[in-house]
Design a protein around this motif. Structure first.
Motif, PDB file in Angstrom:
ATOM      1  N   MET A 209      25.549   8.022 -37.056  1.00  0.00           N
ATOM      2  CA  MET A 209      26.485   8.006 -38.178  1.00  0.00           C
ATOM      3  C   MET A 209      27.781   7.302 -37.796  1.00  0.00           C
ATOM      4  N   LEU A 210      28.299   7.600 -36.603  1.00  0.00           N
ATOM      5  CA  LEU A 210      29.515   6.940 -36.134  1.00  0.00           C
ATOM      6  C   LEU A 210      29.304   5.428 -36.064  1.00  0.00           C
ATOM      7  N   SER A 211      28.179   5.000 -35.515  1.00  0.00           N
ATOM      8  CA  SER A 211      27.904   3.572 -35.370  1.00  0.00           C
ATOM      9  C   SER A 211      27.833   2.885 -36.722  1.00  0.00           C
ATOM     10  N   MET A 212      27.220   3.538 -37.696  1.00  0.00           N
ATOM     11  CA  MET A 212      27.102   2.947 -39.031  1.00  0.00           C
ATOM     12  C   MET A 212      28.474   2.809 -39.690  1.00  0.00           C
ATOM     13  N   ILE A 213      29.305   3.829 -39.561  1.00  0.00           N
ATOM     14  CA  ILE A 213      30.649   3.758 -40.147  1.00  0.00           C
ATOM     15  C   ILE A 213      31.448   2.646 -39.489  1.00  0.00           C
ATOM     16  N   ALA A 289      22.786  -7.982 -39.115  1.00  0.00           N
ATOM     17  CA  ALA A 289      21.832  -7.841 -40.219  1.00  0.00           C
ATOM     18  C   ALA A 289      22.490  -7.991 -41.589  1.00  0.00           C
ATOM     19  N   THR A 290      23.808  -8.122 -41.651  1.00  0.00           N
ATOM     20  CA  THR A 290      24.470  -8.373 -42.936  1.00  0.00           C
ATOM     21  C   THR A 290      24.384  -9.832 -43.351  1.00  0.00           C
ATOM     22  N   ASP A 291      23.875 -10.693 -42.477  1.00  0.00           N
ATOM     23  CA  ASP A 291      23.664 -12.100 -42.844  1.00  0.00           C
ATOM     24  C   ASP A 291      22.607 -12.152 -43.946  1.00  0.00           C
ATOM     25  N   MET A 292      22.954 -12.744 -45.092  1.00  0.00           N
ATOM     26  CA  MET A 292      22.037 -12.781 -46.228  1.00  0.00           C
ATOM     27  C   MET A 292      20.768 -13.564 -45.936  1.00  0.00           C
ATOM     28  N   VAL A 293      20.777 -14.387 -44.921  1.00  0.00           N
ATOM     29  CA  VAL A 293      19.570 -15.118 -44.558  1.00  0.00           C
ATOM     30  C   VAL A 293      18.432 -14.150 -44.221  1.00  0.00           C
ATOM     31  N   HIS A 295      18.044 -11.147 -45.557  1.00  0.00           N
ATOM     32  CA  HIS A 295      17.930 -10.138 -46.611  1.00  0.00           C
ATOM     33  C   HIS A 295      16.472  -9.809 -46.960  1.00  0.00           C
ATOM     34  N   ALA A 296      15.674 -10.831 -47.271  1.00  0.00           N
ATOM     35  CA  ALA A 296      14.312 -10.596 -47.745  1.00  0.00           C
ATOM     36  C   ALA A 296      13.466  -9.888 -46.693  1.00  0.00           C
ATOM     37  N   LYS A 297      13.620 -10.291 -45.445  1.00  0.00           N
ATOM     38  CA  LYS A 297      12.832  -9.660 -44.380  1.00  0.00           C
ATOM     39  C   LYS A 297      13.256  -8.213 -44.165  1.00  0.00           C
ATOM     40  N   LEU A 298      14.546  -7.955 -44.291  1.00  0.00           N
ATOM     41  CA  LEU A 298      15.029  -6.585 -44.119  1.00  0.00           C
ATOM     42  C   LEU A 298      14.459  -5.669 -45.202  1.00  0.00           C
ATOM     43  N   VAL A 299      14.473  -6.128 -46.439  1.00  0.00           N
ATOM     44  CA  VAL A 299      13.910  -5.342 -47.541  1.00  0.00           C
ATOM     45  C   VAL A 299      12.409  -5.152 -47.333  1.00  0.00           C
ATOM     46  N   LYS A 300      11.728  -6.221 -46.948  1.00  0.00           N
ATOM     47  CA  LYS A 300      10.276  -6.146 -46.724  1.00  0.00           C
ATOM     48  C   LYS A 300       9.944  -5.175 -45.594  1.00  0.00           C
ATOM     49  N   ASP A 301      10.677  -5.267 -44.485  1.00  0.00           N
ATOM     50  CA  ASP A 301      10.431  -4.370 -43.352  1.00  0.00           C
ATOM     51  C   ASP A 301      10.641  -2.916 -43.741  1.00  0.00           C
ATOM     52  N   THR A 302      11.733  -2.654 -44.456  1.00  0.00           N
ATOM     53  CA  THR A 302      12.037  -1.280 -44.846  1.00  0.00           C
ATOM     54  C   THR A 302      10.962  -0.715 -45.764  1.00  0.00           C
ATOM     55  N   THR A 303      10.555  -1.513 -46.740  1.00  0.00           N
ATOM     56  CA  THR A 303       9.516  -1.068 -47.672  1.00  0.00           C
ATOM     57  C   THR A 303       8.217  -0.757 -46.934  1.00  0.00           C
ATOM     58  N   ALA A 304       7.847  -1.640 -46.003  1.00  0.00           N
ATOM     59  CA  ALA A 304       6.612  -1.439 -45.245  1.00  0.00           C
ATOM     60  C   ALA A 304       6.704  -0.206 -44.347  1.00  0.00           C
ATOM     61  N   ASN A 305       7.844  -0.018 -43.702  1.00  0.00           N
ATOM     62  CA  ASN A 305       8.018   1.138 -42.814  1.00  0.00           C
ATOM     63  C   ASN A 305       7.994   2.448 -43.591  1.00  0.00           C
ATOM     64  N   LEU A 306       8.598   2.464 -44.760  1.00  0.00           N
ATOM     65  CA  LEU A 306       8.571   3.670 -45.587  1.00  0.00           C
ATOM     66  C   LEU A 306       7.151   3.990 -46.046  1.00  0.00           C
ATOM     67  N   ARG A 307       6.417   2.953 -46.393  1.00  0.00           N
ATOM     68  CA  ARG A 307       5.038   3.161 -46.826  1.00  0.00           C
ATOM     69  C   ARG A 307       4.177   3.700 -45.679  1.00  0.00           C
ATOM     70  N   GLN A 308       4.422   3.190 -44.486  1.00  0.00           N
ATOM     71  CA  GLN A 308       3.598   3.571 -43.335  1.00  0.00           C
ATOM     72  C   GLN A 308       4.029   4.893 -42.719  1.00  0.00           C
ATOM     73  N   GLN A 326      20.224  -0.507 -40.547  1.00  0.00           N
ATOM     74  CA  GLN A 326      20.704  -1.817 -40.990  1.00  0.00           C
ATOM     75  C   GLN A 326      20.536  -1.987 -42.497  1.00  0.00           C
ATOM     76  N   MET A 327      19.423  -1.515 -43.012  1.00  0.00           N
ATOM     77  CA  MET A 327      19.158  -1.628 -44.451  1.00  0.00           C
ATOM     78  C   MET A 327      20.161  -0.807 -45.258  1.00  0.00           C
ATOM     79  N   ILE A 328      20.463   0.391 -44.796  1.00  0.00           N
ATOM     80  CA  ILE A 328      21.394   1.262 -45.518  1.00  0.00           C
ATOM     81  C   ILE A 328      22.765   0.610 -45.606  1.00  0.00           C
ATOM     82  N   VAL A 329      23.249   0.078 -44.501  1.00  0.00           N
ATOM     83  CA  VAL A 329      24.559  -0.576 -44.512  1.00  0.00           C
ATOM     84  C   VAL A 329      24.509  -1.868 -45.328  1.00  0.00           C
ATOM     85  N   HIS A 330      23.423  -2.607 -45.237  1.00  0.00           N
ATOM     86  CA  HIS A 330      23.282  -3.828 -46.036  1.00  0.00           C
ATOM     87  C   HIS A 330      23.392  -3.517 -47.522  1.00  0.00           C
TER      88      HIS A 330
END
Length: 440
Positions: A209-213, A289-293, A295-308, A326-330
């Motif tokens: 939590m500290l690191s994210m803030i 990971a805040t670089d928008m370049v 973005h798509a991979k971060l969303v894809k990775d998160t979706t896949a990890n949640l599914r798995q 990284q996704m939460i902060v993004h």
């Protein structure tokens, strides 16, 4: 007394300004002229404090007068929650779910009232906090959030060094229309709302939590107000330094870590080496990971990890859990279009002003004008609709499994924003839209 330049200051005010300025000078990174202006202001304040002005003394030059007025506004008109230059007093009662600063009461009642809403995605008004703090909202918002989740006391963070660090970071943010310390404060507050109202928070350690803030605090520090592509196209030193890769983001992480390394700022230096390295590694990973370049991979990775793996982050392998952080902060970083419309419209004005300023520079420098930066061609409603539909909405839809309550609020606001922009008059159909190719 009123000096020859028309600036009215008393000795006590001079003493307060000088104390704050001395604390700031140790951390200031700026141009040679800015450093000289600070020295001039300091000398002027010293002479005023001693009462040793001569009758024919030259007035301050214009550059120094600007700095002097800035310090008067920042450190005397708005005392906020500090005594002197960083010492906090009193106890820390709970009020409406938030632990207040250890001052017990904020000296500015309006600021105190607003900071009590820091856990509320919709109700908190970062623009009001910025106005109440003379354009310096990041330090009070970050301190409120850190104390809200008891991280200062639990991790036994030395508060004076923490205050020094936050002040130094805020000083290093530039006065851009969008990428400034108000945006950073908004991102910190968005994270607080996610922490406060969703189940994933119980699955995080205090260090995570500290690191994210802290990543939110520094994620745009020193931003030059132009895109990575502009820096590449102009052969900027930073583009050479970072080999054209996430130039701004690498710079933000580097500036933040340099400020943290200062002995007067390093409030985590007492952590065991392994924990210190974890915090540093996590912050850097989140900022990059805040670089928008990516973005798509971060969303894809998160979706896949949640599914798995499901929504319980405690069961995720460390590397994949880091991606979730990284996704939460993004989501918080790009989340202002998911705030109430009265706030999101202000952010739209700010980002377009910054984009158009870059486009004007590109035109003057005979460079191709970047997408979204040509004030003569950009269709703002169309670009906002595209950004909402293809960038912001997928982020919060992916976040629903981790943060169902806040994601639902954000998605409702996105829909309100979509209806608003659909009702706005458009430019011709061939005008520039949001550049999606880099995000797919």
């Amino acid at each position: 007394m009123e000096h020859a330049n028309g600036t009215t200051f008393c000795k006590e005010t001079a003493k307060e300004c000088l104390s704050a300025l001395r604390s700031f000078q140790d951390q200031f990174v700026g141009s040679e002229s800015q450093v000289e202006a600070l020295k001039t202001v300091a000398g002027w304040l010293e002479r005023l404090q001693r009462g040793s002005f001569s009758e024919d003394e030259e007035p301050l030059d214009e550059n120094s007068r600007v700095y002097l007025q800035s310090y008067r506004d920042q450190f005397t008109r708005f005392s906020l929650f500090e005594r002197g230059h960083g010492e906090l007093v009193g106890d820390s009662p709970k009020v409406a779910g938030i632990t207040r600063e250890r001052s017990g009461q904020w000296r500015n009642p309006a600021l105190a009232a607003e900071l009590e809403k820091v856990e509320d995605w919709d109700a908190f008004d970062v623009f009001k906090v910025a106005a109440l703090t003379g354009g310096r909202p990041l330090q009070p918002v970050a301190m409120a959030v850190l104390n809200c989740f008891d991280l200062v006391s639990t991790l036994r963070l030395p508060e004076k060094k923490l205050q020094n660090f936050l002040r130094g970071v805020e000083d290093a943010y530039l006065n851009n229309p969008y990428h400034n310390s108000t945006h950073a404060a908004d991102v910190v507050q968005g994270l607080a709302a996610l922490f406060a109202n969703n189940p994933f928070t119980a699955q995080l350690t205090d260090l995570e939590m500290l690191s994210m803030i802290l990543a939110c605090v520094i994620h745009d520090v020193g931003h030059p107000g132009v895109t990575n592509e502009y820096l590449i196209n102009t052969n900027a030193d930073s583009a050479l330094l970072y080999n054209d890769q996430s130039i701004n983001e690498n710079g933000h992480a580097a500036v933040g870590m340099q400020l943290l390394r200062k002995s007067s700022n390093n409030f985590i230096e007492a952590l065991p080496d392994e924990e210190y390295r974890f915090v540093r590694r996590t912050i850097i990973g989140i900022v990059l990971a805040t670089d928008m370049v990516g973005h798509a991979k971060l969303v894809k990775d998160t979706t896949a990890n949640l599914r798995q793996l499901g929504p319980d982050l405690q069961k995720w392998p460390e590397e994949k859990k880091q991606r979730a952080l990284q996704m939460i902060v993004h989501c918080c970083d790009i989340g202002n279009p998911a705030k109430p419309l009265k706030y999101s419209l202000q952010w739209t004005e700010r980002i377009m002003a910054e984009n158009f300023a870059q486009g004007d520079r590109e035109r003057r420098e005979a460079l191709p004008v970047s997408p979204l930066c040509d004030r003569e061609r950009v269709d703002v409603p169309k670009s906002q609709l595209t950004f909402l539909e293809y960038v912001v909405r997928p982020c919060f839809e992916a976040l629903r499994a981790l943060a169902p309550e806040t994601a639902a609020i954000a998605l409702r606001n996105i829909e309100i924003g979509r209806r608003h922009w659909e009702e706005q008059p458009r430019r011709n159909a061939s005008s520039t839209m949001f550049p999606l190719d880099d995000l797919r």
